[in-house]
Design a protein around this motif. Structure first.
Motif, short mmCIF file in Angstrom:
data_model
loop_
_atom_site.label_atom_id
_atom_site.label_comp_id
_atom_site.label_asym_id
_atom_site.label_seq_id
_atom_site.Cartn_x
_atom_site.Cartn_y
_atom_site.Cartn_z
N ASN A 285 46.19 -6.21 -20.95
CA ASN A 285 46.25 -4.87 -21.58
C ASN A 285 47.73 -4.15 -21.41
OD1 ASN A 285 43.31 -5.28 -21.90
ND2 ASN A 285 43.36 -4.82 -19.88
N VAL A 286 48.82 -4.82 -21.84
CA VAL A 286 50.04 -4.10 -21.55
C VAL A 286 50.75 -4.76 -22.74
CG1 VAL A 286 50.12 -3.55 -19.13
CG2 VAL A 286 51.04 -5.56 -19.87
N ASN A 287 51.94 -3.80 -23.05
CA ASN A 287 52.59 -4.19 -24.29
C ASN A 287 53.99 -4.88 -23.68
OD1 ASN A 287 51.80 -3.17 -26.91
ND2 ASN A 287 51.11 -1.46 -25.54
N HIS A 288 54.69 -5.46 -24.84
CA HIS A 288 56.31 -5.72 -24.45
C HIS A 288 57.02 -4.59 -24.10
CE1 HIS A 288 59.77 -8.15 -25.87
NE2 HIS A 288 60.44 -6.93 -25.94
N GLY A 289 57.86 -4.60 -22.94
CA GLY A 289 58.57 -3.66 -22.41
C GLY A 289 57.90 -2.83 -21.45
N PHE A 290 56.68 -3.18 -20.72
CA PHE A 290 55.94 -2.61 -19.79
C PHE A 290 56.52 -2.14 -18.61
CE2 PHE A 290 55.02 -6.91 -18.45
CZ PHE A 290 55.38 -7.00 -17.18
N HIS A 291 57.59 -2.88 -18.32
CA HIS A 291 58.51 -2.61 -17.15
C HIS A 291 59.39 -1.41 -17.37
CE1 HIS A 291 61.74 -2.91 -13.96
NE2 HIS A 291 60.88 -3.34 -13.36
N ASN A 292 59.88 -1.11 -18.60
CA ASN A 292 60.54 0.10 -18.94
C ASN A 292 60.09 1.37 -18.79
OD1 ASN A 292 62.30 1.71 -20.39
ND2 ASN A 292 63.20 0.32 -21.88
N ASP A 293 60.62 2.06 -17.78
CA ASP A 293 59.65 3.27 -17.43
C ASP A 293 60.35 4.50 -18.31
OD1 ASP A 293 62.27 3.25 -16.11
OD2 ASP A 293 61.66 3.91 -14.44
N SER A 294 61.05 4.14 -19.29
CA SER A 294 61.57 5.27 -20.23
C SER A 294 60.58 5.61 -21.46
CB SER A 294 62.96 5.12 -20.79
OG SER A 294 63.10 4.11 -21.69
N THR A 295 59.64 4.76 -21.81
CA THR A 295 58.88 5.00 -23.04
C THR A 295 57.44 4.81 -22.61
OG1 THR A 295 58.32 2.59 -23.71
CG2 THR A 295 60.81 3.54 -24.19
N ALA A 296 56.62 5.07 -23.70
CA ALA A 296 55.10 5.21 -23.39
C ALA A 296 54.78 3.64 -23.22
CB ALA A 296 54.37 6.07 -24.53
N ARG A 297 55.34 2.82 -23.44
CA ARG A 297 54.88 1.28 -23.30
C ARG A 297 54.94 1.01 -21.79
NH1 ARG A 297 59.05 -2.25 -26.34
NH2 ARG A 297 60.56 -0.62 -25.34
N TYR A 298 55.52 1.97 -20.99
CA TYR A 298 55.56 1.63 -19.48
C TYR A 298 54.10 1.64 -19.00
CZ TYR A 298 56.58 2.83 -14.68
OH TYR A 298 56.70 2.92 -13.31
N ASP A 299 53.79 0.73 -18.08
CA ASP A 299 52.63 0.51 -17.51
C ASP A 299 52.95 0.50 -16.01
OD1 ASP A 299 49.48 0.25 -17.92
OD2 ASP A 299 50.17 -1.13 -16.09
N GLU A 300 52.66 1.75 -15.21
CA GLU A 300 53.36 1.91 -13.75
C GLU A 300 52.58 0.78 -12.86
OE1 GLU A 300 54.04 5.12 -10.27
OE2 GLU A 300 53.04 5.44 -12.21
N PRO A 301 51.33 0.52 -12.88
CA PRO A 301 50.77 -0.47 -11.75
C PRO A 301 51.43 -1.91 -12.20
CG PRO A 301 48.77 0.53 -13.29
CD PRO A 301 50.04 1.39 -13.62
N THR A 302 51.22 -2.05 -13.41
CA THR A 302 51.86 -3.62 -13.88
C THR A 302 53.14 -3.52 -13.39
OG1 THR A 302 49.99 -3.67 -15.67
CG2 THR A 302 51.92 -5.07 -15.63
N ALA A 303 54.03 -2.58 -13.96
CA ALA A 303 55.55 -2.76 -13.38
C ALA A 303 55.68 -2.93 -12.14
CB ALA A 303 56.22 -1.33 -14.22
N GLU A 304 55.03 -2.09 -11.29
CA GLU A 304 55.15 -2.30 -9.83
C GLU A 304 54.79 -3.72 -9.43
OE1 GLU A 304 53.41 1.14 -7.91
OE2 GLU A 304 54.93 2.57 -8.69
#
Length: 320
Positions: A285-304
């Motif tokens: 359920n996350v997009n390409h770029g999910f780690h990049n916290d500067s856009t709406a693609r960011y997914d905090e729990p997945t990135a962490e």
């Protein structure tokens, strides 16, 4: 995808912006469609109650959001340094961030002479996306240094004057460069970093999108020099080089990123044939770029979760 253990994730919160808008942005960001086509497609969502400013504001990066470790954090020492790249563009430049623990006690950061030659740390190359060394990638380097690593983030755009301050221009600049020379610049940067006077001799690399490709490429070109690689949503090296990959690698993928995921089955088959040391994670359920916290693609729990795994992986392979 294979993994040593399955990701324990909750379902990502539903996005107010339709998924197709994220898909179109991915196509635009990677040169599949041009800006005019991208904006025309977004305009089609206006009838659903969105405004163009709302859509572009969410999809385009806001780098003020991406700072997790300040550039003047007392635990790090950051500077820009140059390195030779005779097979690339002749000379490269990057953002070097060292832990302040490498300083001679009582000395101030900023002067290389204040580094204690008896202190060593593992080194990690940080590789940007297809738009140059932007503030998000610099922050990733600082995050690593704050954890005790010497981090170095080269700028592929240095030969053209460096990252221009916005991603659209940076993307066009990077597309104008010779891909083979860019690759040589990153190979040179990796070796430059590994030979740093404070390096413990263990080289890691983490990269995002284009940077993920570079990590996979390094794993094929310098397999005996790369002690640990973490490509985030990156494509593999060219087919003829993949037989050289032996790892260790930790590969991070976004489930909604079909363009990248379509390359994985063939690459994984080669890694298995190589008996390579690797683990791969597919985050739902996350997009390409999910780690990049500067856009709406960011997914905090997945990135962490992905970042925690990255740090554990580097700790296992670089701190020994």
């Amino acid at each position: 995808m294979s993994s040593d253990d399955k990701p324990e994730l909750t379902t990502a919160p539903s996005q107010a912006i339709p998924q197709e808008a994220f898909d179109w942005y991915d196509e635009y960001a990677h040169g599949i469609i041009d800006r005019r086509e991208f904006m025309m497609r977004l305009a089609g969502l206006v009838a659903l109650g969105f405004t163009l400013s709302t859509l572009t504001g969410a999809l385009m990066p806001n780098y003020a959001l991406a700072e997790q470790v300040s550039f003047n954090d007392p635990t790090i020492q950051a500077s820009y340094v140059k390195f030779p790249s005779p097979e690339g563009y002749g000379e490269g430049r990057g953002y070097l961030v060292l832990p302040s623990a490498l300083l001679i006690p009582g000395q101030k950061a900023g002067d290389p002479k204040t580094l204690d030659p008896t202190k060593k740390a593992p080194v990690v190359l940080v590789v940007h996306e297809n738009r140059g060394l932007n503030p998000y990638i610099e922050d990733v380097a600082r995050r690593l240094a704050a954890k005790g690593y010497i981090a170095f983030a080269p700028d592929a755009l240095y030969s053209l004057g460096g990252y221009p301050g916005n991603d659209d221009a940076g993307r066009a600049m990077q597309a104008s460069l010779d891909r083979a020379k860019i690759e040589q610049d990153f190979i040179a940067a990796a070796r430059f970093l590994k030979s740093h006077p404070q390096s413990n001799g263990k080289l890691g690399a983490v990269g995002f999108c284009f940077g993920g490709y570079i990590v996979n490429m390094l794993a094929a070109i310098i397999p005996d020099e790369l002690a640990a690689g973490v490509p985030f949503y990156g494509t593999p090296a060219v087919t003829e080089l993949r037989s050289r990959v032996k790892g260790p690698l930790m590969l991070q993928f976004a489930a909604l990123d079909q363009r990248i995921n379509d390359t994985w089955a063939e690459y994984e088959a080669q890694l298995k044939a190589n008996k390579a040391d690797y683990a791969a994670y597919l985050y739902p359920n996350v997009n390409h770029g999910f780690h990049n916290d500067s856009t709406a693609r960011y997914d905090e729990p997945t990135a962490e979760l992905a970042w925690a795994r990255t740090l554990d992986f580097f700790g296992k392979h670089l701190l020994v």
